[in-house]
Structures are given as structure tokens and as C-alpha cells.
Write a protein that holds these residues in place. Structure first.
Motif, mmCIF file in Angstrom:
data_model
loop_
_atom_site.group_PDB
_atom_site.id
_atom_site.type_symbol
_atom_site.label_atom_id
_atom_site.label_comp_id
_atom_site.label_asym_id
_atom_site.label_seq_id
_atom_site.Cartn_x
_atom_site.Cartn_y
_atom_site.Cartn_z
ATOM 1 N N ASN A 1 3.661 -15.619 15.163
ATOM 2 C CA ASN A 1 1.956 -15.777 14.805
ATOM 3 C C ASN A 1 1.664 -14.427 13.725
ATOM 4 O O ASN A 1 2.412 -13.533 13.405
ATOM 5 C CB ASN A 1 1.169 -15.640 15.913
ATOM 6 C CG ASN A 1 1.055 -14.223 16.799
ATOM 7 O OD1 ASN A 1 1.219 -13.341 16.249
ATOM 8 N ND2 ASN A 1 0.879 -14.503 17.896
ATOM 9 N N ALA A 2 0.381 -14.748 13.247
ATOM 10 C CA ALA A 2 0.127 -13.878 12.154
ATOM 11 C C ALA A 2 0.019 -12.167 12.647
ATOM 12 O O ALA A 2 0.649 -11.427 11.956
ATOM 13 C CB ALA A 2 -1.360 -14.047 11.738
ATOM 14 N N LYS A 3 -0.470 -12.182 13.824
ATOM 15 C CA LYS A 3 -0.772 -10.674 14.391
ATOM 16 C C LYS A 3 0.839 -10.155 14.429
ATOM 17 O O LYS A 3 0.983 -9.044 13.816
ATOM 18 C CB LYS A 3 -0.931 -10.700 15.926
ATOM 19 C CG LYS A 3 -2.599 -10.549 15.723
ATOM 20 C CD LYS A 3 -3.164 -10.250 17.205
ATOM 21 C CE LYS A 3 -2.986 -11.520 17.867
ATOM 22 N NZ LYS A 3 -3.544 -11.492 19.410
ATOM 23 N N ASP A 4 1.802 -10.945 14.922
ATOM 24 C CA ASP A 4 3.135 -10.184 15.117
ATOM 25 C C ASP A 4 3.762 -9.911 13.740
ATOM 26 O O ASP A 4 4.449 -8.965 13.515
ATOM 27 C CB ASP A 4 4.121 -11.141 15.938
ATOM 28 C CG ASP A 4 3.742 -11.013 17.341
ATOM 29 O OD1 ASP A 4 2.913 -10.363 17.884
ATOM 30 O OD2 ASP A 4 4.171 -12.314 18.080
ATOM 31 N N ASN A 5 3.714 -10.907 13.015
ATOM 32 C CA ASN A 5 4.072 -10.588 11.445
ATOM 33 C C ASN A 5 3.436 -9.471 10.921
ATOM 34 O O ASN A 5 4.097 -8.733 9.859
ATOM 35 C CB ASN A 5 3.943 -11.790 10.527
ATOM 36 C CG ASN A 5 5.104 -13.003 10.701
ATOM 37 O OD1 ASN A 5 6.157 -12.554 10.487
ATOM 38 N ND2 ASN A 5 4.938 -13.911 11.240
ATOM 39 N N ILE A 6 2.196 -9.182 10.998
ATOM 40 C CA ILE A 6 1.494 -7.940 10.536
ATOM 41 C C ILE A 6 2.046 -6.736 10.850
ATOM 42 O O ILE A 6 2.431 -5.936 10.008
ATOM 43 C CB ILE A 6 0.107 -8.116 10.693
ATOM 44 C CG1 ILE A 6 -0.778 -9.408 10.219
ATOM 45 C CG2 ILE A 6 -0.690 -6.815 10.110
ATOM 46 C CD1 ILE A 6 -2.108 -9.471 10.506
ATOM 47 N N VAL A 7 2.382 -6.761 11.991
ATOM 48 C CA VAL A 7 2.968 -5.583 12.795
ATOM 49 C C VAL A 7 4.325 -5.164 12.089
ATOM 50 O O VAL A 7 4.597 -4.150 11.678
ATOM 51 C CB VAL A 7 3.114 -5.635 14.443
ATOM 52 C CG1 VAL A 7 3.644 -4.568 14.893
ATOM 53 C CG2 VAL A 7 1.516 -5.951 14.951
ATOM 54 N N ILE A 8 5.020 -6.450 12.230
ATOM 55 C CA ILE A 8 6.386 -5.938 11.643
ATOM 56 C C ILE A 8 6.439 -5.748 10.238
ATOM 57 O O ILE A 8 7.085 -4.860 9.728
ATOM 58 C CB ILE A 8 7.321 -7.390 11.780
ATOM 59 C CG1 ILE A 8 7.537 -7.642 13.292
ATOM 60 C CG2 ILE A 8 8.751 -7.275 10.961
ATOM 61 C CD1 ILE A 8 8.791 -8.567 13.577
ATOM 62 N N TYR A 9 5.666 -6.158 9.557
ATOM 63 C CA TYR A 9 5.872 -6.272 8.058
ATOM 64 C C TYR A 9 4.996 -4.833 7.759
ATOM 65 O O TYR A 9 5.757 -4.046 6.769
ATOM 66 C CB TYR A 9 4.649 -7.327 7.353
ATOM 67 C CG TYR A 9 4.785 -7.261 5.838
ATOM 68 C CD1 TYR A 9 5.890 -7.016 5.164
ATOM 69 C CD2 TYR A 9 3.517 -7.617 5.239
ATOM 70 C CE1 TYR A 9 5.972 -6.936 3.932
ATOM 71 C CE2 TYR A 9 3.599 -7.585 3.848
ATOM 72 C CZ TYR A 9 4.588 -7.095 3.154
ATOM 73 O OH TYR A 9 4.797 -7.266 2.060
#
Lengths: 260, 488
Positions: free
Chosen positions: B107-115
Motif C-alpha cells: 500500500n501507499a504507506k509502506d511504499n512511502i516508508v521504503i522509498y
């Protein structure tokens, strides 16, 4: 001013490696209904099939055969899973590799870590199994984690060159699946190597996974510890593989982004 | 030393290995396994040197294939130069192409964290900033939605917002601003100027020359791997226009391959995308294939659209630089929609006209040479092809852009046999045109032609393009014979 060649050490990426591994695990099982349970069910089911085949059909008489077999399956699984995931680790992340600066090691290590997390769960199940069968392991079982680490070193060491070769030679996927398939049979997963004729023993002597497996069983199940000269190979080879594998990886990794 | 310099590039040269096409035959296969693959070296960047001061906004312009993206990738350290050195001073954040490699299943949240972590923030830092990123990208409602459900505009917004949160000292952007709707474009513009105030450095590639003129302190014009001009944006753009201007090569279509229909005319929020039947991916790729890649057929040309419908391709033609577009249609409601759509974009009424009536009769009323380019969408299946082509030939356009069903039967007064020969028949019969038949027709009416290769274009996502993929539809660029050289 920082020049291009200077970079942060891999250690400084540990949190990222862990996060990528964790989210990959999460997304891997997200779409299945049993989710994470699959990572335990899969080796259990493989174990059950092998157990039925080799006790009932072939009548294996090895002492503590269920534990013997289960440990073999887990240790083989560990090598096959880490190296298989390692092979795809960079190509699978191609969309990131080509767009952002990040040492490519990060992807190999996070894929190894994800598989390794799976394997540690399997090992946990193994010890539960042990308790259920009321088997009391010898004190040497405390050394078993070292064997697991040695195998991890070996599997990561092979993953490095595999991941980068696969970027350039996509045929490797098929070659590697044949190699791991035959490896399963040339490693004493479901049989006892010492019961086989002397003429085939060199196969096991030069198969580092076989050596580690024998050692792991000896430590946890109290089977005979192999003589020291047969141990040198499995103890040294993982580090040699890691050293050479990583050197190859470094040599080729600068060209990865262009190829993807 | 040199405290106020953000980037210093010294004599960078980059060669790419271009490998020979792999062959399918078995002997060739073994040959290729045993021998090293043959390759040629392609020099993409040739001895480039420049310096960028801190706090500067630098625009990089140049034609496709000039080496712009390669230069950005080298600055972002993704690839290494063959020779030469790059010095950078400060934290770099790079936005190259859309999507940035988000994990579609997360999801968007997890992707923001990884990115964010990839860009160098610690996990706790980026976790704290997640709400801020979602707010900036206006995606709060989609925090828990897997990225695979995002439109390309949404993921671009998310990528941009995340990259900005890292608070980079140097921001490297590749045409990202062209994505997202007008409002978000303004927002990112604003962010650029605040960054500038904070003495941050921005380097970006753009095909939007007015944008470059507006926000850049200096510009670099890359031409065939070398620096064609550098310095004051207005001056550099002038030189760029002089060199590139009208000299677009005729066969640009094949050279111009990217895997994304990037700087597309139909940005998110476009009225043409609001039609529920419209598949954005299809519209974008068709625009790229037929307009972007053949811009020489539209730039400063007068264009006739034989079936204008809601005006989307009239609009595309105007945006590709057509000086006048005339649309023909016979559905009053659609024509009204077409008019209001073009009006909603504020296109000057002197730039287009819409005619209501039968296509062939309208064509008969037109004088030869009144249009340089004719757009022919789908007419091959519904009309009397012979008369249509006869009228088109009489009008004598320089270019004929065709996009038509192939291999599908329809009713016509023509008979086409399997070999592609055409003969008139007395009454309507079901016929089916294949590529060969169309080719023969064009040949008969004195057109050179080229089927645009959709596979070659680098389409990855075939959503809405299935008919092209399966070969049930074809796009053709036809040129009057003996008109432009023998390139075709």
C-alpha cells in the motif's frame, strides 16, 4: 565533496535491508488465504510425503528417521530457497535498480534475509516436533545455530554471483532449477550417506551442503560426528564461496543498471 | 574548497553496448552461447563538462536520444560514466520516469516508508513524515490502497511528494512535472521555488520549453551527446530551435522508443479522459504512436480529421503543433461535444473548424492541397473505400495517418481477395481487409507507407491495446510517393 566511488557501507543499509525483506514477505503471502502459514506448511507437507514414501515404501530404518528427515528437508530447503530467491533478487527489483542509486547488494541481502526468516520459522517447528516426539537432544545441539549460519554464508555467497549473472544470462534460471533439483538427490536429505558404498562417497565429501547437513544432524540428533578431515571442507567452503562470489558480483555490478 | 558548487561534471563520456538482435534458430543459438555476443559501441555522451552552483535551477533540453536521461542517470549515480568524473555536494534525490519502482502489491504507506529509506532517511524519520507525504500528494484517502490500483498520475504524485520530503540538496527530475493535473503541476512548481530559496539545486529534463524559460536559471542543450549550448535559458532555447526546428527526420517514429508514453498530451484530468468509455492507456499510447512520434506530420501543418468524434485527436493535433485542424463528423451531439471540449481548453476559434456531413461529399467540396495531413480513423470499415481514397488522392496531402481495424469483416462495395488484390463488386459484400490489402490500396493510390510497430514502441502495459497487440488493428503512416525523399 563526495566523489562517485565513495559510498556508505553496506552496514548502514541494514534497516533498509530488513524493511525490504519484511515487506517482501508481507506482500508474498498477502494474496493467499493461509498467508504466512504456508512458509511452515510447505516443508511440513514435503516432509510428510517423503516420510510416507521412505518409511512405508522403502522401509528406511535410520534411527529417529522423522527428525532425521525433517532436519534434512529444512536444511536443503534453506539452501535452495535462499539461492533461488537470490537468483531473481536483482531482476525482480529491476524497476528500482534502474531508477535510483542504491548498492545492488541491498537487494541480494534482503532477499536472502526474507528467505532466512522463513527458514528460522521452520527450524522452530523442528524443535517443537522434537519436543512432541519426546526426543532429548544432546548438549551439542546448542552449536546448531552455527551450522545454520555457515549454511547462510554459503547460500548468500552463491546468491551474489547468481543474481548478477541472471541479469545478463536469463537462461540461468532453468539451469539453476535443474542444479537444485539434482542437488536434492545428491545430498543426503532422505537417506543416510554413510550407508552407501565407498565409491560414491566423494560426492558427499565435495558437496558443502551435504557436509553441513551431516554436521547439523550430528550436533542435534547425536549421530556420529564426522572425522575432522571431512569437516574442513564444509567449514571453509562457505567463506571461500562468499569471498569469490562477492568479488564476481562487485566486478559485474556496475553494469547492472545499464542492462536492466 | 568550492563550497558553493553543487555539481561538477568533468569530461564525461558514456558508451553503451548495443547488442545484435538475438536469433531464434538453433545453430545461431549455439553460436551465440559459445561466442561472446557481438556488440557495437554507441557513444551517448561525448566529453561533457559543466558546473552547477548551489541554489540553481538547471533545465536540460534536447531531442529524444540526445543523451538527456543518460546524463541524469549518471548524475544520480545509477550508472557510471565510461570516463570522466562527477562530483556532487549534498544529498541527492532523483525522480527518473514514472513510478520510481514502487512495489505494486504494497500500500501507499509502506511504499512511502521504503522509498524514503532508499532515499536515505531512517525508518523513524520517514514514518513520521508519511502523513505529510500523503497530504502533499492529496492521496490521504488511499493510504492503505495497494499501489497497483493507482493511476500513473497518482503514483507520480506520490513519488514526487516522497522525494521532496527527503529534503534533498540536489533534486534530479526527469519530465515528472508533465504528469499530474494542472493543479499538481502548479504545486510542484511552487515547491521548486521554495527549494530554490533554500539554496537547493534542481536539475530537470523537460520538453516543455516555456517551463524551462520560466523557472530555470540556466539551461543546457544536449545535441547528439555533446553540449550544443549552455547558459541563459532564452538564448539556449533559441539555439535549440535553430538546430532542431524544422529538421526533424522523417523516420523519427522508429528511433523514438521509450517504454512510457511520457510527456503525453492527455494528462490526468483531461476532459477527453472523463468519457467513461475511454481507456487512458489506449488514448495515451495512440497519441504517442500517431502524434508524438510523427510530430513532423503535424507541426505547422493544416490537418483534416475525417472523423472527429469528441475532438480528442483534433486536440492532439493542435497540441502537436498543427496550425489549423478541420474535423468532419455526422453526429450532431458528438460535434457539439467536440466543440465544447476544444473550447474548454481555450483553443482559439481560428485554429479549428468542425463540419457536419457525409465525409466523401465534404471531401469533394475541398480544393486540392488545402490540407497537408489527413487523419483517417476507422473509416476504412464503414465507407466506400475507393471513393474515399480517390478523394484523398485528389486533395493530395503530404501525410496520411491511418488507424484501422484489420482482419475484421465489414460491408463494402469492394472485393479484396486473399492476395490483397482489390476489385469493385456490384453490391455490398462482407469483406475483410488485412495489412496486405491496405498496403495494396495505398500503393494503388500512390502512397508510400509504413506500419507503425507497436511492439517496437516499448509498450509494457497492453491494457486497452489488445487489438493492436493481437494484430487486429494497425496504425499506418502514409506519405505521398516521390514527395519526401526515398527514406520510406
Amino acid at each position: 565533496m563526495a566523489s562517485l566511488s565513495e559510498g556508505r557501507s553496506i552496514w548502514s543499509y541494514r534497516n533498509l535491508i530488513f524493511t525490504i525483506a519484511w515487506t517482501d514477505l508481507k506482500s508474498r503471502y498477502r494474496s493467499t488465504s493461509l498467508g504466512f502459514l504456508w512458509s511452515l506448511l510447505e516443508p511440513l507437507l514435503i516432509f510428510s510425503v517423503l516420510y510416507v514414501v521412505f518409511t512405508h515404501l522403502f522401509g528406511n530404518r535410520t534411527e529417529n528417521y522423522p527428525l532425521y528427515l525433517f532436519l534434512g528437508v529444512i536444511m536443503w530447503h534453506m539452501f535452495a530457497k535462499i539461492s533461488g530467491a537470490g537468483l531473481h533478487s536483482i531482476v525482480n527489483k529491476g524497476s528500482i535498480v534502474g531508477k535510483i542509486y542504491l548498492p545492488t547488494e541491498v537487494f541480494v541481502l534482503s532477499s536472502s534475509l526474507a528467505s532466512f526468516i522463513n527458514v528460522t520459522l521452520e527450524i522452530g517447528v523442528f524443535f517443537i516436533f522434537m519436543v512432541a516426539l519426546q526426543f532429548i537432544p544432546p548438549i551439542t545441539a546448542l552449536l546448531f545455530p552455527l551450522v545454520v549460519l555457515l549454511e547462510l554464508v554459503l547460500a548468500v555467497g552463491i546468491s551474489f554471483p547468481l543474481s548478477v549473472f541472471f541479469v545478463f544470462y536469463r537462461d540461468l534460471e532453468y539451469v539453476w532449477s535443474v542444479i537444485t533439483f539434482s542437488g536434492f538427490y545428491f545430498t543426503p536429505v532422505f537417506y543416510d550417506a554413510s550407508s552407501l558404498p565407498a565409491s560414491v562417497q566423494p560426492i558427499f565429501l565435495y558437496n558443502p551442503v551435504a557436509g553441513l547437513m551431516t554436521l547439523g544432524r550430528a550436533l542435534t540428533l547425536g549421530t556420529t560426528i564426522p572425522p575432522f578431515d571431512q569437516l574442513i571442507f564444509p567449514l571453509v567452503v562457505p567463506f571461500a564461496v562468499l569471498g569469490i562470489g562477492y568479488a564476481i558480483f562487485r566486478h559485474l555490478s556496475s553494469r547492472i543498471a545499464e542492462e536492466l | 574548497m568550492m563550497e558553493n558548487i553543487a555539481i561538477k561534471v568533468e569530461n564525461i563520456t558514456k558508451d553503451f553496448r548495443i547488442y545484435q538482435e538475438k536469433t531464434d534458430s538453433l545453430p545461431d543459438f549455439f553460436h551465440s552461447v559459445l561466442q561472446r555476443r557481438d556488440y557495437q559501441l554507441l557513444r551517448v555522451l561525448d566529453d561533457i563538462s559543466f558546473e552547477v552552483q548551489k541554489g540553481q535551477v538547471v533545465g536540460i533540453i534536447g531531442r529524444n536520444g540526445a543523451g538527456k536521461t543518460t546524463l541524469l542517470r549518471i548524475l544520480a549515480k545509477i550508472i557510471r560514466p565510461t570516463s570522466g568524473k562527477v562530483y556532487t555536494n549534498g544529498r541527492i534525490s532523483a525522480l527518473l520516469r514514472l513510478g520510481i519502482g514502487f512495489n505494486p502489491n504494497l500500500n501507499a504507506k509502506d511504499n512511502i516508508v521504503i522509498y524514503g529509506m532508499i532515499l536515505g532517511l531512517s525508518k523513524s524519520e520517514i514514518t513520521k513524515k508519511v502523513p505529510e507525504v500523503l497530504e502533499y500528494s492529496e492521496l490521504e484517502k488511499f493510504a492503505s490502497t495497494p499501489i497497483r490500483h493507482f493511476s500513473s498520475g497518482m503514483s507520480a504524485r506520490l513519488a514526487f511528494a516522497t522525494a521532496m520530503t527527503v529534503d534533498p540538496d540536489i533534486l534530479i527530475v526527469d519530465e515528472t512535472l508533465a504528469v499530474g493535473d494542472v493543479k499538481f503541476g502548479q504545486k510542484s512548481f511552487k515547491t521548486f521555488s521554495t527549494m530554490k530559496d533554500k539554496n537547493k539545486t534542481i536539475i530537470f529534463v523537460s520538453h516543455n520549453l516555456s517551463q524551462v524559460k520560466q523557472i530555470c536559471d540556466s539551461a543546457i542543450f544536449l545535441h547528439e551527446g555533446k553540449i550544443g549550448a549552455m547558459g541563459d535559458p532564452a538564448e539556449v532555447i533559441k539555439q535549440y530551435m535553430e538546430i532542431v526546428g524544422e529538421k526533424e527526420p522523417i523516420m523519427k517514429a522508429t528511433q523514438n522508443v521509450t517504454s512510457n508514453p511520457n510527456h503525453n498530451i492527455f494528462v490526468e484530468g483531461s476532459v477527453f479522459l472523463k468519457n467513461p468509455a475511454t481507456i487512458p492507456n489506449r488514448l495515451r499510447w495512440r497519441t504517442k504512436a500517431l502524434f508524438d512520434d510523427n510530430s513532423f506530420a503535424f507541426k505547422n501543418k493544416s490537418v483534416l480529421d475525417l472523423d472527429c468524434r469528441d475532438g480528442r485527436f483534433m486536440y492532439a493535433a493542435i497540441m502537436t503543433g498543427a496550425k489549423f485542424v478541420q474535423g468532419i463528423g455526422n453526429d450532431k451531439g458528438l460535434l457539439e461535444l467536440c466543440r465544447s471540449n476544444l473550447e474548454s481548453y481555450g483553443i482559439d476559434a481560428s485554429q479549428y473548424a468542425i463540419l457536419n456531413g457525409n465525409t466523401v461529399s465534404i471531401l469533394r467540396s475541398l480544393k486540392p492541397h488545402s490540407f497537408e495531413t489527413i487523419l483517417c480513423f476507422d473509416l476504412f470499415k464503414s465507407l466506400d473505400i475507393n471513393n474515399l481514397l480517390k478523394e484523398i488522392t485528389r486533395l493530395d496531402p503530404s501525410f496520411l495517418v491511418i488507424d484501422s481495424d484489420v482482419n475484421r469483416p465489414f460491408r463494402s462495395k469492394l472485393n479484396a481477395d486473399n492476395k490483397g488484390a482489390i476489385s469493385p463488386v456490384s453490391k455490398d459484400e462482407m469483406i475483410s481487409l488485412n495489412k496486405k490489402t491496405i498496403g495494396n490500396l495505398l500503393n494503388k493510390y500512390n502512397f508510400d507507407f509504413k506500419f507503425l510497430d507497436w511492439q517496437d514502441m516499448g509498450v509494457v502495459n497492453w491494457t486497452g491495446l489488445e487489438d493492436y497487440h493481437k494484430g487486429n488493428r494497425a496504425s499506418i503512416l502514409a506519405t505521398k510517393k516521390n514527395h519526401v525523399s526515398n527514406n520510406l
